[in-house]
Each structure stands twice: as structure tokens, then as C-alpha cells.
Design a protein around this motif. Structure first.
Motif, mmCIF file in Angstrom:
data_model
loop_
_atom_site.group_PDB
_atom_site.id
_atom_site.type_symbol
_atom_site.label_atom_id
_atom_site.label_comp_id
_atom_site.label_asym_id
_atom_site.label_seq_id
_atom_site.Cartn_x
_atom_site.Cartn_y
_atom_site.Cartn_z
ATOM 1 N N TYR A 51 -6.801 -36.438 -21.469
ATOM 2 C CA TYR A 51 -8.045 -35.674 -21.630
ATOM 3 C C TYR A 51 -7.668 -34.241 -21.992
ATOM 4 O O TYR A 51 -6.750 -33.675 -21.407
ATOM 5 N N SER A 54 -11.994 -27.913 -24.501
ATOM 6 C CA SER A 54 -11.876 -26.752 -25.400
ATOM 7 C C SER A 54 -10.979 -25.663 -24.818
ATOM 8 O O SER A 54 -10.396 -24.884 -25.574
ATOM 9 N N ALA A 58 -7.914 -24.235 -26.803
ATOM 10 C CA ALA A 58 -7.776 -22.785 -27.003
ATOM 11 C C ALA A 58 -6.322 -22.343 -26.760
ATOM 12 O O ALA A 58 -5.802 -21.484 -27.481
ATOM 13 N N ASN B 41 -15.865 -41.297 -24.003
ATOM 14 C CA ASN B 41 -14.950 -40.143 -24.046
ATOM 15 C C ASN B 41 -15.672 -38.900 -24.568
ATOM 16 O O ASN B 41 -15.521 -37.809 -24.025
ATOM 17 N N ASN B 42 -16.447 -39.077 -25.631
ATOM 18 C CA ASN B 42 -17.137 -37.927 -26.226
ATOM 19 C C ASN B 42 -18.209 -37.342 -25.309
ATOM 20 O O ASN B 42 -18.314 -36.123 -25.190
ATOM 21 N N VAL B 44 -18.379 -37.592 -22.031
ATOM 22 C CA VAL B 44 -17.701 -36.989 -20.860
ATOM 23 C C VAL B 44 -17.161 -35.611 -21.253
ATOM 24 O O VAL B 44 -17.289 -34.635 -20.504
ATOM 25 N N LEU B 45 -16.601 -35.525 -22.450
ATOM 26 C CA LEU B 45 -16.089 -34.244 -22.949
ATOM 27 C C LEU B 45 -17.231 -33.217 -23.066
ATOM 28 O O LEU B 45 -17.098 -32.084 -22.596
ATOM 29 N N GLY B 48 -18.481 -32.097 -19.745
ATOM 30 C CA GLY B 48 -17.451 -31.213 -19.182
ATOM 31 C C GLY B 48 -17.539 -29.811 -19.778
ATOM 32 O O GLY B 48 -17.419 -28.809 -19.062
ATOM 33 N N GLU B 49 -17.771 -29.747 -21.090
ATOM 34 C CA GLU B 49 -17.910 -28.437 -21.760
ATOM 35 C C GLU B 49 -19.130 -27.683 -21.226
ATOM 36 O O GLU B 49 -19.084 -26.466 -21.031
ATOM 37 N N MET B 52 -18.324 -26.331 -17.904
ATOM 38 C CA MET B 52 -17.402 -25.197 -18.054
ATOM 39 C C MET B 52 -18.176 -23.929 -18.447
ATOM 40 O O MET B 52 -17.884 -22.842 -17.958
ATOM 41 N N LEU B 112 -16.482 -22.622 -37.657
ATOM 42 C CA LEU B 112 -15.162 -23.198 -37.373
ATOM 43 C C LEU B 112 -14.072 -22.690 -38.298
ATOM 44 O O LEU B 112 -12.891 -22.920 -38.055
ATOM 45 N N GLY B 118 -11.031 -20.217 -28.138
ATOM 46 C CA GLY B 118 -12.311 -19.999 -27.474
ATOM 47 C C GLY B 118 -13.511 -20.244 -28.358
ATOM 48 O O GLY B 118 -13.409 -20.268 -29.584
ATOM 49 N N LEU B 120 -15.323 -22.961 -28.665
ATOM 50 C CA LEU B 120 -15.490 -24.295 -29.256
ATOM 51 C C LEU B 120 -16.372 -25.219 -28.411
ATOM 52 O O LEU B 120 -16.812 -26.267 -28.885
ATOM 53 N N GLY B 121 -16.609 -24.824 -27.175
ATOM 54 C CA GLY B 121 -17.370 -25.674 -26.255
ATOM 55 C C GLY B 121 -18.757 -26.016 -26.772
ATOM 56 O O GLY B 121 -19.165 -27.184 -26.749
ATOM 57 N N HIS B 123 -19.807 -25.927 -29.832
ATOM 58 C CA HIS B 123 -19.673 -26.764 -31.028
ATOM 59 C C HIS B 123 -19.499 -28.231 -30.623
ATOM 60 O O HIS B 123 -20.147 -29.120 -31.192
ATOM 61 N N ILE B 124 -18.654 -28.469 -29.635
ATOM 62 C CA ILE B 124 -18.412 -29.847 -29.173
ATOM 63 C C ILE B 124 -19.717 -30.445 -28.631
ATOM 64 O O ILE B 124 -20.086 -31.573 -28.974
ATOM 65 N N GLN B 127 -22.036 -31.229 -31.476
ATOM 66 C CA GLN B 127 -21.548 -32.330 -32.314
ATOM 67 C C GLN B 127 -21.778 -33.685 -31.654
ATOM 68 O O GLN B 127 -22.131 -34.643 -32.306
ATOM 69 N N VAL B 128 -21.521 -33.722 -30.331
ATOM 70 C CA VAL B 128 -21.574 -35.014 -29.620
ATOM 71 C C VAL B 128 -23.007 -35.425 -29.309
ATOM 72 O O VAL B 128 -23.380 -36.592 -29.463
#
Lengths: 110, 151
Positions: A51, A54, A58, B41-42, B44-45, B48-49, B52, B112, B118, B120-121, B123-124, B127-128
Motif C-alpha cells: 500500500y 500520496s 510525495a 484498492n482504489n 480504500v486509497l 485513506g486520502e 489524511m 499534475l 504533495g 495529490l490526495g 486528485h486521487i 479520480q477514484v
């Protein structure tokens, strides 16, 4: 997260594994930057990364920029599927130098 | 008819050390939805972002508190009646209790082509997920972020 740097012939190999998230990405950043400070090229083996978020990405980007400024080779090796999904989402798969073998990276150093 | 099933309700302290456990709980809950590994996976990512962002920006250095993560699995037979694929949605609601008010501007992706660490959270997340909305939190301070994934 597992993050060990080994000195190979002419470059450093950072073996990265497990979950690279906000808790661990500062450690990754420090390892990358410390390795680059020695003046050696750096290859990061990402085969065992289960896993990465970002914050981990970074750290990899900061390493990429530092290496570029210092004119050092910097690459990512054997990227796991989950890590590749994140690199693709952030379009960084087109930016980093990606390798499938250490021999390929060593060739680049010549 | 739409069936709504809450598959997770989990409140935890907003700190980086919690995130491994949160992802594990989320994966277990998503296991009930029978989705491909890449989709799991996407999402969960992306969740998570979002967590964060709450830890780093809503609470930041000066505030402390919890995050409430709620996940709903919605299935509707409306589409099936028309002969199309049954519409299904995963809805993730993240509530924080921070003093800082998150604004929509903070949820925008950055360009992008700027290669820098830094940022990118968002954006993710964008996107997802198919829908990203900041909702008003009734009663007290805090923010509610709702993410929807169409499946």
C-alpha cells in the motif's frame, strides 16, 4: 513499513515493503534524502509495497527532484501492482524512471 | 426499489497511527460487496486520502478529535427493470469535529504537470470517486465529506 538501504556496486538499493502511509512516509523521505546525500545513484525496489498513499508518493517525488538537482540517477524497480495503480492514477508512471531489473539500472549508470 | 445497507460505522482518533487499522476495517466491510480487488484498492486509497486531509488540514497541529467513517452499500432494481445493469453505489461519509471549516476550494485537484511533492490526495479522491460533496454538519462545528462510487 520495511525500508532498508544497501550499498551495491556503484549505487544504493533501497528495499521498500509493506504499507507506506502518513505514519511512515517521513521515515522513507529521510532514508531517500540521506542516501542521495552520499552522492550515490539510488534505486528503490518496490516489489513488496502492499500500500502506498500520496504521502509516500510525495517522498518518492522529493527524492526524484533532489536526484535531478544533484544529477544522480534515480529509479524505481519492480513496482507492485498496488503501487503501480497509484502511480498511474497520479500519472507519475510517466515521470519516474521505471526498471524491471537491477541490470537495467546498472546499464544506465555506464 | 433501493436497498440501503450500512456496512461500516467506525469512529477513531484522527491521527496517522490509526490509519492501518482503519484500512483493515474498511477492507473487511467492502468484502461484503463482492467487488474486484482493483476497485477495493482504489476506494480504500481514496478514503485513506480523505482521512489524511482531515488529520492534516481540518484538525492540523492545533486541534484534536475523532473521525466518524460510515459506509453504505446501496443497490437499486430500478435500472434492472429497464433492462440495464443494476445500479449500485458505495457511499462513504466522513465526519470530523474540527473547528476549521473545510471549503470546496480545498478539495480541488492541482495540475499534475507541476511535478512536486504533495497535493495529490484530492486528485486521487476525485479520480477514484464519482461524486465528492462537502455537506453541512448540523449541530456544532466540523465537516462532513461524502464520497460516492458508482459500481
Amino acid at each position: 513499513m520495511e525500508c532498508n538501504v544497501k550499498s551495491e556496486f556503484g549505487y544504493d538499493l533501497l528495499e521498500l515493503g509493506g504499507e507506506v502511509d502518513l505514519q511512515y512516509s517521513p521515515q522513507l523521505r529521510e532514508k531517500i534524502l540521506n542516501s542521495l546525500k552520499t552522492g550515490n545513484p539510488l534505486l528503490i525496489d518496490m516489489a513488496k509495497v502492499s500500500y502506498i498513499d500520496s504521502s509516500g508518493i510525495a517522498s518518492l517525488v522529493e527524492g526524484f527532484q533532489t536526484a535531478k538537482t544533484s544529477k544522480l540517477q534515480y529509479g524505481l524497480l519492480n513496482i507492485s501492482n498496488t503501487a503501480m495503480q497509484v502511480l498511474t492514477l497520479t500519472r507519475l508512471d510517466k515521470i519516474f524512471n521505471l526498471y524491471t531489473s537491477t541490470a537495467e539500472f546498472r546499464q544506465k549508470l555506464q | 426499489m433501493t436497498a440501503i445497507r450500512k456496512i461500516l460505522e467506525y469512529q477513531f482518533p484522527a491521527c496517522a497511527e490509526q490509519m492501518g487499522g482503519v484500512r483493515q476495517k474498511l477492507r473487511e466491510a467492502l468484502g461484503q460487496c463482492d467487488q474486484p480487488e482493483a476497485v477495493v484498492n482504489n476506494v480504500v486509497l481514496a478514503v485513506g486520502e480523505a482521512c489524511m486531509n482531515i488529520i492534516q488540514h481540518a484538525y492540523g497541529q492545533s486541534d484534536k478529535g475523532d473521525i466518524l467513517l460510515e459506509v453504505e452499500w446501496r443497490t437499486s432494481d430500478k435500472g434492472a427493470e429497464n433492462g440495464s445493469k443494476e445500479p449500485r453505489n458505495l457511499i462513504f461519509r466522513l465526519t470530523d469535529f474540527a473547528k476549521h471549516k473545510t471549503c470546496a476550494e480545498q478539495m480541488r485537484s492541482r495540475p499534475l504537470d507541476e511535478i512536486r511533492p504533495g497535493g495529490l490526495g484530492c486528485h486521487i479522491i476525485n479520480q477514484v470517486m464519482d461524486e465528492v460533496a462537502l455537506l453541512d454538519r448540523q449541530g456544532g462545528h466540523g465537516n462532513v465529506l461524502e464520497l460516492r462510487k458508482h459500481l
